[in-house]
Design a protein around this motif. Structure first.
Motif, PDB file in Angstrom:
ATOM      1  N   GLN A 393      30.891 -27.029 -28.340  1.00  0.00           N
ATOM      2  CA  GLN A 393      30.590 -26.165 -27.200  1.00  0.00           C
ATOM      3  C   GLN A 393      29.164 -25.628 -27.277  1.00  0.00           C
ATOM      4  N   GLN A 394      28.727 -25.262 -28.489  1.00  0.00           N
ATOM      5  CA  GLN A 394      27.355 -24.780 -28.671  1.00  0.00           C
ATOM      6  C   GLN A 394      26.347 -25.867 -28.309  1.00  0.00           C
ATOM      7  N   ALA A 395      26.600 -27.088 -28.790  1.00  0.00           N
ATOM      8  CA  ALA A 395      25.698 -28.204 -28.495  1.00  0.00           C
ATOM      9  C   ALA A 395      25.620 -28.454 -26.989  1.00  0.00           C
ATOM     10  N   SER A 396      26.744 -28.315 -26.293  1.00  0.00           N
ATOM     11  CA  SER A 396      26.760 -28.517 -24.846  1.00  0.00           C
ATOM     12  C   SER A 396      25.868 -27.502 -24.143  1.00  0.00           C
ATOM     13  N   LYS A 397      25.943 -26.231 -24.569  1.00  0.00           N
ATOM     14  CA  LYS A 397      25.124 -25.178 -23.962  1.00  0.00           C
ATOM     15  C   LYS A 397      23.635 -25.405 -24.234  1.00  0.00           C
ATOM     16  N   PHE A 398      23.291 -25.765 -25.461  1.00  0.00           N
ATOM     17  CA  PHE A 398      21.892 -26.040 -25.794  1.00  0.00           C
ATOM     18  C   PHE A 398      21.389 -27.251 -25.014  1.00  0.00           C
ATOM     19  N   ASN A 399      22.254 -28.242 -24.852  1.00  0.00           N
ATOM     20  CA  ASN A 399      21.860 -29.442 -24.123  1.00  0.00           C
ATOM     21  C   ASN A 399      21.561 -29.119 -22.661  1.00  0.00           C
ATOM     22  N   GLU A 400      22.360 -28.222 -22.082  1.00  0.00           N
ATOM     23  CA  GLU A 400      22.126 -27.803 -20.698  1.00  0.00           C
ATOM     24  C   GLU A 400      20.802 -27.043 -20.570  1.00  0.00           C
ATOM     25  N   ALA A 401      20.462 -26.256 -21.603  1.00  0.00           N
ATOM     26  CA  ALA A 401      19.281 -25.406 -21.528  1.00  0.00           C
ATOM     27  C   ALA A 401      17.989 -26.147 -21.828  1.00  0.00           C
ATOM     28  N   ILE A 402      18.029 -27.090 -22.780  1.00  0.00           N
ATOM     29  CA  ILE A 402      16.769 -27.661 -23.273  1.00  0.00           C
ATOM     30  C   ILE A 402      16.781 -29.175 -23.356  1.00  0.00           C
ATOM     31  N   ASP A 403      17.887 -29.817 -23.071  1.00  0.00           N
ATOM     32  CA  ASP A 403      18.016 -31.277 -23.108  1.00  0.00           C
ATOM     33  C   ASP A 403      17.795 -31.823 -24.527  1.00  0.00           C
ATOM     34  N   LEU A 404      18.862 -31.838 -25.289  1.00  0.00           N
ATOM     35  CA  LEU A 404      18.805 -32.310 -26.672  1.00  0.00           C
ATOM     36  C   LEU A 404      18.595 -33.824 -26.734  1.00  0.00           C
ATOM     37  N   ASP A 405      18.076 -34.270 -27.883  1.00  0.00           N
ATOM     38  CA  ASP A 405      17.916 -35.706 -28.132  1.00  0.00           C
ATOM     39  C   ASP A 405      18.842 -36.217 -29.230  1.00  0.00           C
ATOM     40  N   GLY A 406      19.398 -35.309 -30.019  1.00  0.00           N
ATOM     41  CA  GLY A 406      20.270 -35.732 -31.101  1.00  0.00           C
ATOM     42  C   GLY A 406      20.870 -34.539 -31.816  1.00  0.00           C
ATOM     43  N   VAL A 407      21.713 -34.844 -32.793  1.00  0.00           N
ATOM     44  CA  VAL A 407      22.480 -33.819 -33.509  1.00  0.00           C
ATOM     45  C   VAL A 407      22.424 -34.100 -35.009  1.00  0.00           C
ATOM     46  N   ILE A 408      22.370 -33.031 -35.791  1.00  0.00           N
ATOM     47  CA  ILE A 408      22.603 -33.109 -37.236  1.00  0.00           C
ATOM     48  C   ILE A 408      23.764 -32.180 -37.550  1.00  0.00           C
ATOM     49  N   LEU A 409      24.768 -32.701 -38.242  1.00  0.00           N
ATOM     50  CA  LEU A 409      25.917 -31.892 -38.648  1.00  0.00           C
ATOM     51  C   LEU A 409      25.817 -31.569 -40.127  1.00  0.00           C
ATOM     52  N   THR A 410      25.879 -30.293 -40.457  1.00  0.00           N
ATOM     53  CA  THR A 410      25.873 -29.869 -41.854  1.00  0.00           C
ATOM     54  C   THR A 410      27.307 -29.706 -42.361  1.00  0.00           C
ATOM     55  N   LYS A 411      27.467 -29.691 -43.682  1.00  0.00           N
ATOM     56  CA  LYS A 411      28.759 -29.474 -44.355  1.00  0.00           C
ATOM     57  C   LYS A 411      29.811 -30.525 -43.983  1.00  0.00           C
ATOM     58  N   ALA A 412      29.355 -31.718 -43.613  1.00  0.00           N
ATOM     59  CA  ALA A 412      30.294 -32.770 -43.224  1.00  0.00           C
ATOM     60  C   ALA A 412      31.182 -33.196 -44.387  1.00  0.00           C
ATOM     61  N   ASP A 413      30.668 -33.077 -45.599  1.00  0.00           N
ATOM     62  CA  ASP A 413      31.449 -33.487 -46.772  1.00  0.00           C
ATOM     63  C   ASP A 413      32.665 -32.600 -46.990  1.00  0.00           C
TER      64      ASP A 413
END
Length: 469
Positions: A393-413
């Motif tokens: 949901q956070q990524a969706s809001k940021f994408n609407e505001a600034i148009d993201l190009d990609g994602v990095i996920l932390t703590k995936a392990d």
């Protein structure tokens, strides 16, 4: 990783198998086979021998039995056919040495005593005493069938088996079964609820369920192993479509910009506490080891201690940090870092920005200003995999505001649910670039959809009890 999702996938296969076998029992369309019962995850193993076994799904028949069938077909064709269908092999016709070879450490006398009732079941039906033994054999058969439903609860089977096999529960259908929508209705509803409980986004859960339904409906099933294999492939194909979002890797983009004599400028955004600054340190270290020269911009001038934090990471990995005083214009810091990289021939600029909630209008406007001034080639959202659907949901809001190009996920392990990893790229239609896999500077991995798929569909290392999935 992703143990919760693995259990839900395995449970779907088990439930469908139970549904079809229960229906076949009511139709008298079921018989037990002698052979290997493959586990859900055995179909994902790369070993060639195991792949051949999973593709053929053919029950292994002891050589002794084959020789018996070859020599006796002319005299006892009808009896042997019935014998094969019932799954009981008349080892009493062979010598004690051959029995010992086929049964491991059991003696020939023990095998003779165990198999005698089964022989009488076929050869002495008119004898009263043998009829009683025949009924006992039938009861044993029913016992074996019923043990299919509780094979994970009972401790009756103590024989050692391969990791990808279960000691019993291999069935075939006399007439092939066809998977219909009615077989899948309750099972797929349970799968969808399980995915939602695992923080998978609604649209992703629906897409997986629809794909599995389309793949399975109309499939003809001859053996219980077919159910497991088809369900495994249907789920794997559905997830593969979800997680494989096309896009260039950061390394490819660095090379393309380098050929133009320009640095690749990457701006990092996200909320507070997701590990954005630490991720920048990991990426600087990652590309230093690849032979590139990064520079970091300390554009988080808002948070107390932010400049000191990023300065610590820059010193640790050995890269240049461009910084201004606390409270200065973050866009100016980003601009100076880009100019420094151009002047010094450095290939990569990593811009650290202040963490902000997607609802904070002032900080979101400041982020847009940094983007206008620094003109980054990539705007990357850094999210915490452990927050699951919140990260999506956070990524969706940021994408609407600034148009993201990609994602990095932390703590995936440390992510047992896998909701964010499965959902975030599909929802915003942008690729995952890296995964944080630990606390050290080397603990970062370029995202690879095939690797992710293998993580989701590999053996978990522990026995999965369907009732606990």
């Amino acid at each position: 990783m992703f143990e919760s999702l693995k259990k839900k996938f395995s449970r779907t296969s088990d439930k469908l198998e139970e549904e079809l076998i229960e229906e076949a029992q009511e139709e008298n369309n079921l018989e037990e086979e002698s052979g290997k019962k493959f586990s859900f995850f055995s179909f994902g193993k790369k070993d060639k021998k195991e792949e051949d076994d999973s593709e053929s799904d053919v029950a292994e028949i002891p050589q002794e039995v084959e020789s018996i069938q070859e020599t006796d077909t002319s005299d006892n064709e009808t009896s042997d056919d019935k014998d094969e269908k019932s799954g009981f092999w008349s080892f009493g016709k062979k010598s004690g040495d051959n029995k010992k070879e086929s049964q491991g450490e059991e003696s020939a006398e023990e095998i003779q005593e165990e198999e005698e009732p089964k022989k009488s079941h076929f050869w002495s039906r008119n004898n009263d005493e043998d009829t009683e033994e025949s009924e006992e054999a039938d009861e044993k058969t029913e016992e074996k069938k019923s043990r299919f439903w509780s094979r994970n609860k009972d401790n009756d089977s103590s024989e050692e088996t391969d990791e990808d096999e279960e000691p019993s529960g291999m069935f075939s259908f006399i007439t092939a079964k066809t998977i219909s929508e009615k077989h899948l209705e309750d099972i797929l509803w349970e799968l969808e609820m399980g995915l939602l409980e695992g923080d998978v986004a609604m649209e992703v859960a629906s897409a997986v369920v629809d794909s599995v339904k389309d793949d399975l409906v109309g499939r003809k099933i001859k053996r219980s192993n077919d159910i497991t294999e088809y369900t495994y492939n249907a789920l794997r194909n559905a997830v593969a479509e979800i997680i494989d979002i096309p896009g260039k890797s950061m390394t490819e983009m660095i090379e393309a910009k380098k050929a133009q004599g320009e640095p690749l400028v990457v701006m990092f955004v996200g909320i507070n506490g997701t590990g954005k600054t630490t991720t920048i340190g990991k990426l600087a270290n990652y590309y230093l080891k690849k032979g590139y020269t990064p520079v970091i911009a300390a554009a988080d001038t808002f948070r107390a201690g932010a400049i000191e934090q990023v300065n610590y990471h820059a010193d640790k990995v050995g890269v240049k940090l461009i910084k201004h005083q606390k409270g200065s214009d973050p866009a100016a810091v980003a601009f100076d870092a880009v100019e420094h990289a151009k002047a010094q021939g450095k290939e990569l600029v990593l811009i650290d920005t202040a963490g902000r909630m997607q609802t904070n209008t002032n900080l979101m406007d400041e982020m847009k200003k940094i983007k206008r001034v620094a003109k980054p080639d990539l705007v990357v959202f850094v999210g915490d995999a452990l927050t699951g659907n919140d990260a999506t949901q956070q990524a969706s809001k940021f994408n609407e505001a600034i148009d993201l190009d990609g994602v990095i996920l932390t703590k995936a392990d440390a992510d047992s649910k896998g909701g964010a990893s499965l959902s975030i790229g599909y929802v915003i239609k942008k690729p995952i670039l890296f995964l944080g896999m630990g606390q050290g500077y080397d603990d970062i991995k370029e995202y690879d959809a095939d690797w992710m798929l293998n993580q989701l569909f590999s053996e978990s290392g522990e026995e999965v009890n369907p009732d606990e999935a």
